[in-house]
Design a protein around this motif. Structure first.
Motif, PDB file in Angstrom:
ATOM      1  N   THR A   1       9.000  -8.033  -6.741  1.00 51.53           N
ATOM      2  CA  THR A   1       8.474  -8.292  -5.408  1.00 51.53           C
ATOM      3  C   THR A   1       9.519  -7.913  -4.376  1.00 51.53           C
ATOM      4  O   THR A   1      10.719  -8.101  -4.592  1.00 51.53           O
TER       5      THR A   1
ATOM      6  N   ASN B   1       4.039  -7.060  -3.877  1.00 50.62           N
ATOM      7  CA  ASN B   1       4.419  -6.747  -5.247  1.00 50.62           C
ATOM      8  C   ASN B   1       4.388  -5.242  -5.429  1.00 50.62           C
ATOM      9  O   ASN B   1       3.512  -4.567  -4.885  1.00 50.62           O
TER      10      ASN B   1
ATOM     11  N   GLU C   1       6.085 -12.904  -7.883  1.00 52.35           N
ATOM     12  CA  GLU C   1       7.507 -13.225  -7.779  1.00 52.35           C
ATOM     13  C   GLU C   1       7.827 -14.510  -8.527  1.00 52.35           C
ATOM     14  O   GLU C   1       8.859 -14.635  -9.189  1.00 52.35           O
TER      15      GLU C   1
ATOM     16  N   ASP D   1       2.265 -14.560   1.912  1.00 54.60           N
ATOM     17  CA  ASP D   1       3.112 -13.374   1.847  1.00 54.60           C
ATOM     18  C   ASP D   1       3.193 -12.671   3.192  1.00 54.60           C
ATOM     19  O   ASP D   1       3.604 -11.515   3.275  1.00 54.60           O
TER      20      ASP D   1
END
Length: 510
Positions: A43, A53, A224, A374
């Motif tokens: 990641t 990713n 991750e 994210d």
């Protein structure tokens, strides 16, 4: 200090193997050339606020009792590393001119939906889908470790599966006389292989298609978290995962690999490492060339003569003040094609480098789990994936950087044109971040020869009886990689676990 297992490379199969061995009380040291562990599973963060990713988008075999779950149970991680399931009513949503099909988990429902679209071909559609289920069951019987008794009890099923050893997906489509549009809808997740039906092994397609039917998943806390949990399993059991160490040479004497010499990419100093057993997560062909092909048996050299898979183009994007759910996106992936024939679409993009009418995948990670952000709260992530030719991009990058950047921008523009026309009319107005990756990006950050995305290409030739496995013909030296097992999240879990079983005698998979 010599460790029990010196592991070269930190791809997913290597981390699984290392975590299992460390958990079993063995001393483990992992060397990784990149600044992040995980290989294609790593990641990265851009602009300090957007997390992506590298390659993984969705995974299978994560349900109770399946491969990933069994490994995590063995490591006592199954309650910590959890997964969110995609919509079983349509985990893959196929879109092409004049047709739309949501792929369901239930095979009978898939038959019903396809038969509704193609009533004249309902009988052949049913026969094809049932043949896929039979082939899937047969492949499970043929997967290591083999059970001779089980093979004999299901001999007819196994022989039927074996008859497709050299078949492409196109061969089987033709055998069952499926209409062209039905073929395209069934094969539209071709970016998962980066091969069209005419080149793709039927076995490879069956494994992935039926695997996702049993459950398509996304990690609750992002990929991750999966990678770091495996790293922690190694380190909390006394092992090490050392980054920025590029292996330059293997130490070999009397057909025995004893260790490696590696360059520290920060200090540029050379360091030596030794292990009772050396596990190679580097691309096997590249590693064998570094060691010297002459050290390997003729049989292994033959297996190392594989073709690399095609490479890919990725666009990692963030949108602001736009809810992608309002435009038909959610807990599924969308696969788009402007062509009715995926073989033609592939040839146009891969051989002619013409992306004016692209076929591509769309994934929306922020809609798949509420437990991990994210990107900032007012943003969502949307990503696009298609095929790309390494030789073409390598030449552009080496000869004309401006033309290289322009080609990447051109491909993204073609994809955005299609998305705005078919899905999100005002997408560009909301784009606040975009970065693209080409085959040379794969080569640079994931150390994959020719920018390959899956190791050896998933053609019948590379998926046949001569496929490479962990055996190397050298003492104390084993391959543990997508090309010596199988590519993808669940298959690399399987690859690492199978090698662990082979060397420890501790059986955790069926």
């Amino acid at each position: 200090m010599k460790t029990d297992f010196l592991i070269v490379g930190s791809g997913l199969s290597a981390l699984v193997f290392g975590a299992l061995m460390a958990n079993a009380g063995k001393t483990v040291r992992v060397l990784e050339a990149h600044e992040h562990p995980g290989g294609f599973g790593h990641t990265f963060t851009m602009a300090k606020k957007y997390t992506f990713n590298a390659q993984l988008h969705y995974v299978w075999d994560c349900g109770e009792g399946y491969t990933v779950n069994r490994v995590l149970q063995k490591l006592n991680l199954d309650k910590k590393v959890t997964f969110e399931r995609y919509d079983p009513n349509g985990f893959d949503r196929m879109r092409m001119p004049g047709y739309a099909l949501d792929i369901p988990s239930d095979s009978q429902e898939l038959i019903r939906r396809l038969s509704e679209l193609f009533p004249q071909d309902a009988k052949n559609i049913r026969r094809f889908v049932l043949e896929v289920e039979k082939t899937s069951a047969g492949l499970k019987k043929l997967a290591p470790p083999l059970d001779p008794g089980e093979l004999l009890r299901h001999l007819g099923e196994v022989l039927g599966t074996a008859s497709y050893l050299n078949s492409t997906l196109q061969d089987v489509f033709d055998k069952f006389k499926l209409p062209q549009a039905a073929q395209t809808l069934l094969a539209l997740q071709w970016p998962d292989f980066l091969l069209p039906p005419a080149r793709l092994s039927f076995y490879a397609w069956v494994i992935l298609f039926t695997g996702y039917q049993k459950g398509a998943f996304y990690p609750t806390h992002h990929f991750e978290h999966v990678i770091q949990s495996l790293v922690n399993a190694i380190e909390t059991n006394g092992g090490e995962v050392l980054l920025n160490l590029e292996v330059k040479q293997f130490t070999i004497a009397d057909k025995t690999v004893a260790g490696v010499r590696a360059m520290d990419r920060i200090t540029h100093q050379t360091r030596e490492f030794a292990g009772e057993t050396v596990i190679c997560n580097i691309d096997p062909k590249k590693a064998a060339q570094t060691i010297g092909m002459e050290h390997f048996s003729k049989a292994v050299r033959k297996k190392l003569d594989y073709d690399y898979s095609p490479s890919n183009f990725m666009a990692y994007c963030a949108v602001k003040d736009l809810d992608l759910r309002d435009y038909g996106f959610g807990k599924w992936n969308t696969f788009h094609s402007g062509h009715l024939d995926l073989n033609e679409a592939f040839e146009q993009m891969y051989e002619k480098n013409d992306f004016s009418n692209p076929s591509f995948a769309i994934t929306t990670p922020t809609l798949l789990t509420s437990e991990h952000r994210d990107c900032p709260e007012d943003c969502q992530i949307i990503e696009f994936l298609t095929v790309a030719n390494y030789d073409y991009f390598k030449h552009l990058k080496d000869s004309d950087r401006k033309a290289y950047r322009q080609k990447k921008a051109e491909i993204l523009d073609s994809i955005l044109d299609a998305v705005e026309k078919q899905y999100i009319p005002n997408l560009r107005e909301h784009l606040v971040f975009k970065v693209t990756g080409s085959p040379t990006t794969n080569e640079r950050f994931c150390w994959c020869p020719s920018g390959n995305s899956y190791g050896s290409s998933l053609t019948p030739r590379n998926m046949g009886l001569g496929r490479l496995n962990h055996q190397t013909s050298l003492k104390n030296f084993y391959f543990c990689n997508a090309s010596s097992g199988y590519p993808g999240f669940a298959p690399t879990f399987w690859t690492g676990a199978i090698l662990y079983q082979r060397l420890s005698g501790d059986r955790i998979l069926g």
